[in-house]
Design a protein around this motif. Structure first.
Motif, PDB file in Angstrom:
ATOM      1  N   HIS A 196       0.861  -1.178   0.000  1.00  0.00           N
ATOM      2  CA  HIS A 196       0.000   0.000   0.000  1.00  0.00           C
ATOM      3  C   HIS A 196       0.904   1.237   0.000  1.00  0.00           C
TER       4      HIS A 196
ATOM      5  N   SER B 191       1.689   5.428  -1.654  1.00  0.00           N
ATOM      6  CA  SER B 191       1.049   6.686  -2.054  1.00  0.00           C
ATOM      7  C   SER B 191       2.033   7.505  -2.877  1.00  0.00           C
TER       8      SER B 191
ATOM      9  N   SER C 192      -8.011   9.961  -3.337  1.00  0.00           N
ATOM     10  CA  SER C 192      -7.942  10.315  -1.916  1.00  0.00           C
ATOM     11  C   SER C 192      -9.250  10.065  -1.180  1.00  0.00           C
TER      12      SER C 192
ATOM     13  N   ARG D 140      -3.357   6.984  -4.088  1.00  0.00           N
ATOM     14  CA  ARG D 140      -3.003   5.808  -3.302  1.00  0.00           C
ATOM     15  C   ARG D 140      -3.010   4.600  -4.232  1.00  0.00           C
TER      16      ARG D 140
END
Length: 392
Positions: A53, A55, A246, A291
């Motif tokens: 994960h 960003s 987001s 993300r």
């Protein structure tokens, strides 16, 4: 009904249903004296994806700042702001009058130089013939040859000046260097522009596909490489990327990792990854926060446990209550890996396939006390039995 009473009601219902099923069907296990019924999750083993994960932000795959190559008054803007322009499409027109005159002047100088060259060339050729017959001196011939070569060089210089004048005239038409979406114009008609000015006339960005630049910690990157090297992780070399905005909405197109930097950013301690993502609708704009979930491979034969059975203490200890072979509660310390989703963890140490992890009444049970395990299938059967009784 509050949560405490609801829990008591459900617990009593399960016990009643369990007794009913035992007497009616003989399928549920007999409860031990004083044994508390508890829900259990049986540890399973299967291949699971390794998801990172991360960003980052979006960047155009190509970006060109359009600047003038010659100075002059901007006469026309020939594009619609925000539209898609094609490579080679004219964007601006700069006043060409000065440069047209420069071309004429350079052409005249070029023609004059060529005209001056002709008699000098013939004279040099004639003196060369006379020199063989010794009709002229060597010095006279050398002077004629030098004059011819100087005139020839003057023609070449005049030709170069003409070419430059033509190039400058061509630069009064400003063309798109790439295909892409053009931004607003920073200069209006009637303004004076100059070669090499700081402010670009406009900017063109290619948004389909688009880059998404992400950051991964150096520790995660090292662990990933080690798992690949030791064979703990299967990877076909094509890491897929799922994009989320987001607000949590998932982008409908999936991207792929194009490359990973070979160095760590000293200021952030991150390794930069660049993903390339289809963007035909231009939904993703440069600079937008993104993300991403990157499927970096498959962990084969991973042990999985539900998050409902995992207990974490304030000191960092992680453990689970399990039902041992005697039907008693046992406490087992855990070492967990990644979280597959909100409800499942990968177990590195502490459990084995088939272990029954207790997921309910964990505040009431104690190590060594007998319990009656109720797995998901049994619980579903109890609920169905209760619904059937309520219908009657």
């Amino acid at each position: 009904m509050d949560k405490t009473n609801l829990k008591k009601y459900l617990l009593s219902s399960f016990v009643i249903a369990s007794l009913s099923l035992t007497s009616a069907c003989g399928k549920a296990p007999q409860q031990q004296n004083g044994a508390m019924p508890v829900d259990v999750y049986e540890v399973v083993q299967k291949d699971v994806p390794v998801i990172s994960h991360l960003s980052g932000r979006a960047n155009p795959t190509r970006k060109a700042e359009v600047r003038p190559q010659v100075s002059g008054i901007l006469q026309k803007r020939l594009f619609e702001e925000g539209a898609i322009v094609q490579q080679g499409q004219q964007l601006y027109q700069i006043d060409p009058s000065i440069y047209e005159n420069n071309v004429k002047s350079a052409k005249a100088a070029y023609e004059s130089a060529k005209a001056s060259l002709i008699p000098l060339k013939r004279k040099a050729e004639r003196f060369a013939s006379l020199l063989q017959d010794k009709a002229v001196s060597k010095q006279t011939y050398d002077e004629a040859e030098a004059a011819y070569l100087a005139a020839k060089a003057a023609v070449q210089s005049a030709e170069a000046s003409l070419n430059k004048a033509n190039i400058d005239l061509a630069y009064t038409k400003v063309y798109a260097p790439i295909t892409g979406t053009i931004s607003r114009s920073n200069i209006t008609e009637g303004a004076l522009v100059s070669a090499g000015q700081v402010t670009p006339l406009t900017t063109i960005q290619q948004l389909d596909p688009i880059y998404v630049d992400l950051g991964q910690t150096a520790e995660e990157y090292i662990a990933l490489r080690q798992n690949l090297t030791t064979g703990k992780l299967l990877n076909d070399g094509k890491a897929k990327v799922s994009i989320f905005f987001s607000n949590g909405i998932k982008y409908k197109h999936e991207g792929t990792v194009e490359f990973t930097e070979v160095s760590v950013d000293e200021t952030t301690g991150m390794v930069n990854l660049r993903a390339i993502v289809p963007n035909p609708e231009h939904v993703i704009l440069p600079g937008i926060f993104i993300r991403a979930e990157i499927n970096q491979g498959i962990t084969p034969n991973a042990l999985l446990v539900t998050a409902e059975g995992v207990i974490r203490e304030a000191n960092g200890t992680t453990y689970a209550y399990i039902v041992d072979e005697k039907g008693l509660v046992a406490k087992q310390k855990l070492e967990l890996g990644g979280q597959i989703d909100n409800n499942t963890y990968v177990v590195l140490r502490g459990l084995k396939v088939g272990d029954k992890v207790i997921t309910s009444n964990t505040q009431k049970i104690r190590v060594g006390v007998p319990v009656t395990p109720i797995d998901a299938k049994m619980k579903a059967a109890m609920q169905q039995q209760q619904m059937n009784q309520q219908k009657k």
